[in-house]
Write a protein that holds these residues in place. Structure first.
Motif, mmCIF file in Angstrom:
data_model
loop_
_atom_site.group_PDB
_atom_site.id
_atom_site.type_symbol
_atom_site.label_atom_id
_atom_site.label_comp_id
_atom_site.label_asym_id
_atom_site.label_seq_id
_atom_site.Cartn_x
_atom_site.Cartn_y
_atom_site.Cartn_z
ATOM 1 N N GLN A 114 -4.933 5.990 1.035
ATOM 2 C CA GLN A 114 -4.842 5.422 -0.306
ATOM 3 C C GLN A 114 -5.642 6.259 -1.303
ATOM 4 N N PRO A 115 -5.236 6.365 -2.539
ATOM 5 C CA PRO A 115 -4.071 5.726 -3.128
ATOM 6 C C PRO A 115 -2.833 6.616 -3.165
ATOM 7 N N GLU A 174 0.835 -1.198 0.000
ATOM 8 C CA GLU A 174 0.000 0.000 0.000
ATOM 9 C C GLU A 174 0.868 1.246 0.000
ATOM 10 N N HIS A 175 0.241 2.358 -0.357
ATOM 11 C CA HIS A 175 0.933 3.635 -0.416
ATOM 12 C C HIS A 175 1.264 4.157 0.978
#
Length: 194
Positions: A176-177, A103-104
């Motif tokens: 996110q994102p 994930e970011h």
């Protein structure tokens, strides 16, 4: 050549080779510099990418009032294409290293993506600059697999290159994102062509 001088020279050459582009047989990749352009196509500075033993050092240099004052999200994107500046640099694609299991965000326990970088601060006046280190990348054409000492590193000079993207807002490094970083306002295209 004296024996001591020969040893020093051999050590220097070995150190230079360690800054290679990815594979065991790759030679050193010289630093690369790319223009940073805005959505109106105006050059506002330069980004210089330099290989390091465990990542890439990114030096940014900007002209006066190049960006709106304040904090801005900074990311590496999957394609080195800033040609569609009027359309908001969408040709650069998403973040480098986006994957289902990653994930970011630098603060995310399930991250970060290879393209995640700290925020950049633009002052209200005067030229400015900054340096960032990206441990998840290599200035080369081939991805470097993980080792006991280092994480896997994504290639910045693969077939479609990489873009350095500057966003309108700061990145919260978690959501996110893109961490709420907002619109893409400036871009530097890094490609295999010098």
């Amino acid at each position: 050549m004296r024996p001591i001088a020969a040893l020093i020279f051999a050590a220097f050459l070995g150190a230079c080779a360690s800054f290679g582009g990815g594979g065991d047989n790759a030679g050193p990749v010289p630093s690369r510099t790319a223009w940073i352009v805005t959505q109106d196509g105006r050059a506002i500075g330069q980004a210089t990418f330099t290989n390091a033993p465990a990542g890439v050092l990114i030096r940014l240099e900007f002209s006066e009032r190049a960006l709106p004052p304040g904090w801005h999200g900074l990311h590496l994107h999957a394609r080195g294409d800033c040609s569609d500046f009027a359309a908001g640099f969408q040709a650069a694609g998403g973040h480098l290293g986006m994957a289902e299991r990653v994930e970011h965000g630098l603060l995310n326990p399930d991250g970060p993506e290879a393209g995640d970088l700290p925020n950049l601060f633009a002052p209200p006046a005067g030229p400015f600059g900054a340096e960032f280190f990206s441990p998840s990348t290599v200035l080369g054409a081939e991805r470097v697999p993980a080792t006991a000492r280092n994480v896997a590193r994504e290639a910045l000079l693969d077939a479609d290159g990489t873009a350095l993207m500057i966003h309108a807002n700061p990145d919260d490094q978690l959501s996110q994102p893109i961490g709420g970083a907002g619109a893409r306002i400036a871009c530097a295209a890094l490609t295999q062509l010098p």
